[in-house]
Scaffold this motif. Structure first.
Motif, PDB file in Angstrom:
ATOM      1  N   ALA A   6       0.828  -1.194   0.000  1.00 22.98           N
ATOM      2  CA  ALA A   6       0.000   0.000   0.000  1.00 22.98           C
ATOM      3  C   ALA A   6       0.858   1.238   0.000  1.00 22.98           C
ATOM      4  O   ALA A   6       1.903   1.274   0.632  1.00 22.98           O
ATOM      5  N   PRO A   7       0.457   2.299  -0.691  1.00 22.67           N
ATOM      6  CA  PRO A   7       1.242   3.513  -0.694  1.00 22.67           C
ATOM      7  C   PRO A   7       1.287   4.129   0.681  1.00 22.67           C
ATOM      8  O   PRO A   7       0.309   4.130   1.409  1.00 22.67           O
ATOM      9  N   ALA A   8       2.454   4.624   1.046  1.00 23.37           N
ATOM     10  CA  ALA A   8       2.621   5.199   2.364  1.00 23.37           C
ATOM     11  C   ALA A   8       2.496   6.705   2.292  1.00 23.37           C
ATOM     12  O   ALA A   8       2.671   7.329   1.267  1.00 23.37           O
ATOM     13  N   SER A   9       2.209   7.300   3.428  1.00 30.82           N
ATOM     14  CA  SER A   9       2.170   8.745   3.502  1.00 30.82           C
ATOM     15  C   SER A   9       2.942   9.191   4.711  1.00 30.82           C
ATOM     16  O   SER A   9       3.177   8.423   5.637  1.00 30.82           O
ATOM     17  N   ALA A  22      16.032   8.196   2.729  1.00 30.15           N
ATOM     18  CA  ALA A  22      15.967   6.803   2.277  1.00 30.15           C
ATOM     19  C   ALA A  22      16.307   6.702   0.792  1.00 30.15           C
ATOM     20  O   ALA A  22      17.119   5.874   0.372  1.00 30.15           O
ATOM     21  N   ASN A  23      15.688   7.569  -0.005  1.00 32.76           N
ATOM     22  CA  ASN A  23      16.000   7.575  -1.433  1.00 32.76           C
ATOM     23  C   ASN A  23      17.427   8.037  -1.684  1.00 32.76           C
ATOM     24  O   ASN A  23      18.078   7.601  -2.647  1.00 32.76           O
ATOM     25  N   GLY A  24      17.933   8.922  -0.826  1.00 35.97           N
ATOM     26  CA  GLY A  24      19.320   9.366  -0.952  1.00 35.97           C
ATOM     27  C   GLY A  24      20.291   8.213  -0.784  1.00 35.97           C
ATOM     28  O   GLY A  24      21.296   8.123  -1.512  1.00 35.97           O
ATOM     29  N   LEU A  71      14.513   3.028   7.375  1.00 35.60           N
ATOM     30  CA  LEU A  71      14.138   4.441   7.485  1.00 35.60           C
ATOM     31  C   LEU A  71      12.815   4.721   6.782  1.00 35.60           C
ATOM     32  O   LEU A  71      11.963   5.456   7.297  1.00 35.60           O
ATOM     33  N   ALA A  72      12.647   4.129   5.609  1.00 33.30           N
ATOM     34  CA  ALA A  72      11.419   4.360   4.838  1.00 33.30           C
ATOM     35  C   ALA A  72      10.196   3.871   5.599  1.00 33.30           C
ATOM     36  O   ALA A  72       9.160   4.549   5.642  1.00 33.30           O
ATOM     37  N   ARG A  73      10.312   2.696   6.220  1.00 37.90           N
ATOM     38  CA  ARG A  73       9.172   2.151   6.966  1.00 37.90           C
ATOM     39  C   ARG A  73       8.921   2.928   8.252  1.00 37.90           C
ATOM     40  O   ARG A  73       7.776   3.214   8.600  1.00 37.90           O
ATOM     41  N   LYS A  74       9.989   3.267   8.955  1.00 39.90           N
ATOM     42  CA  LYS A  74       9.845   3.915  10.263  1.00 39.90           C
ATOM     43  C   LYS A  74       9.292   5.333  10.152  1.00 39.90           C
ATOM     44  O   LYS A  74       8.470   5.762  10.971  1.00 39.90           O
ATOM     45  N   TYR A  75       9.743   6.071   9.136  1.00 39.17           N
ATOM     46  CA  TYR A  75       9.358   7.481   9.024  1.00 39.17           C
ATOM     47  C   TYR A  75       8.390   7.762   7.880  1.00 39.17           C
ATOM     48  O   TYR A  75       8.172   8.923   7.540  1.00 39.17           O
ATOM     49  N   GLY A  76       7.808   6.718   7.310  1.00 38.07           N
ATOM     50  CA  GLY A  76       6.824   6.919   6.258  1.00 38.07           C
ATOM     51  C   GLY A  76       7.392   7.580   5.020  1.00 38.07           C
ATOM     52  O   GLY A  76       6.773   8.478   4.442  1.00 38.07           O
ATOM     53  N   LEU A  77       8.588   7.136   4.603  1.00 40.65           N
ATOM     54  CA  LEU A  77       9.267   7.739   3.462  1.00 40.65           C
ATOM     55  C   LEU A  77       9.171   6.874   2.202  1.00 40.65           C
ATOM     56  O   LEU A  77       9.969   7.016   1.285  1.00 40.65           O
ATOM     57  N   ILE A  78       8.220   5.975   2.173  1.00 41.87           N
ATOM     58  CA  ILE A  78       8.065   5.074   1.031  1.00 41.87           C
ATOM     59  C   ILE A  78       7.473   5.829  -0.145  1.00 41.87           C
ATOM     60  O   ILE A  78       6.426   6.466  -0.030  1.00 41.87           O
ATOM     61  N   THR A  79       8.167   5.796  -1.263  1.00 36.57           N
ATOM     62  CA  THR A  79       7.724   6.496  -2.478  1.00 36.57           C
ATOM     63  C   THR A  79       7.755   5.538  -3.660  1.00 36.57           C
ATOM     64  O   THR A  79       8.447   4.520  -3.631  1.00 36.57           O
TER      65      THR A  79
END
Length: 207
Positions: A6-9, A22-24, A71-79
């Motif tokens: 599911a897309p994260a916000s 995370a993307n960095g 990091l993406a999961r913990k801070y909602g940085l999923i893109t």
């Protein structure tokens, strides 16, 4: 980087920006690929010091894969960018390692060819079905990446004796999982396309 279907916000409820740490780290992993190649290949893989430095860069690059996912999961940085760029970064690094190890005569070419055919084929399929949905990483894909990374690291390090045979055993397991998850991905992709055309969900599994 492992991502849910599911897309994260972000904390504000809005979709997170692609410009995040995370993307960095994912981009950093891509940047480290030519550095790794230069260290491993510049003396034909014969220099022990170069091999150890290449090993260090490879390990650091692979560690970013785990860190950016956490990091993406913990801070909602999923893109969506991360979902696409992360597996590409993984494949660029491991693909470079497979090819370079075969070039310097440490790894059998047939292993590299089998793995690369699978990886390139699945990557092309991901782009072919992207209009139906983005497919995040599955547990099988994470196991495949872990086995490939461990076996490659063992081959990159200038170790001899029993370590070589351990590397061979781990690589054998990695090849099997790579092929099996590739077949599983094809089936999952077919389900995603069928569900999307029928107006269903767009969940699935990835490499």
């Amino acid at each position: 980087m492992s991502t849910p279907t599911a897309p994260a916000s972000g904390a504000s409820g809005r979709a997170p920006s692609n410009w995040n740490v995370a993307n960095g780290l994912t981009v950093l992993r891509i940047v480290l690929v030519p550095v790794f190649l230069w260290l491993l290949l510049r003396h034909g893989g014969l220099d022990t010091t170069d091999r150890w430095w290449a090993f260090a860069v490879f390990v650091v690059a692979m560690m970013t894969d785990r860190i950016d996912g956490d990091l993406a999961r913990k801070y909602g940085l999923i893109t969506d960018f991360g979902k696409i760029a992360d597996p590409i970064a993984d494949k660029a690094l491991t693909g470079a390692a497979f090819i370079s190890l075969s070039v310097i005569g440490i790894l059998w070419w047939w292993v590299t060819i089998v793995v690369l055919v699978r990886e390139i084929g699945i990557t092309l399929m991901r782009f072919a079905i992207i209009k139906y949905g983005v497919m995040p990483a599955s547990k099988g894909g994470k196991l495949k990446t872990a086995l490939q990374a461990l076996s490659l690291a063992l081959f990159i390090a200038p170790l001899q004796g029993v370590f070589f045979w351990i590397a061979c055993a781990v690589m054998g397991a990695a090849v099997v999982v790579t092929v099996v998850t590739g077949l599983d991905y094809v089936l999952a992709a077919r389900r995603l396309v069928s569900e999307a055309k029928a107006g269903g969900g767009t969940t699935g599994e990835s490499a």
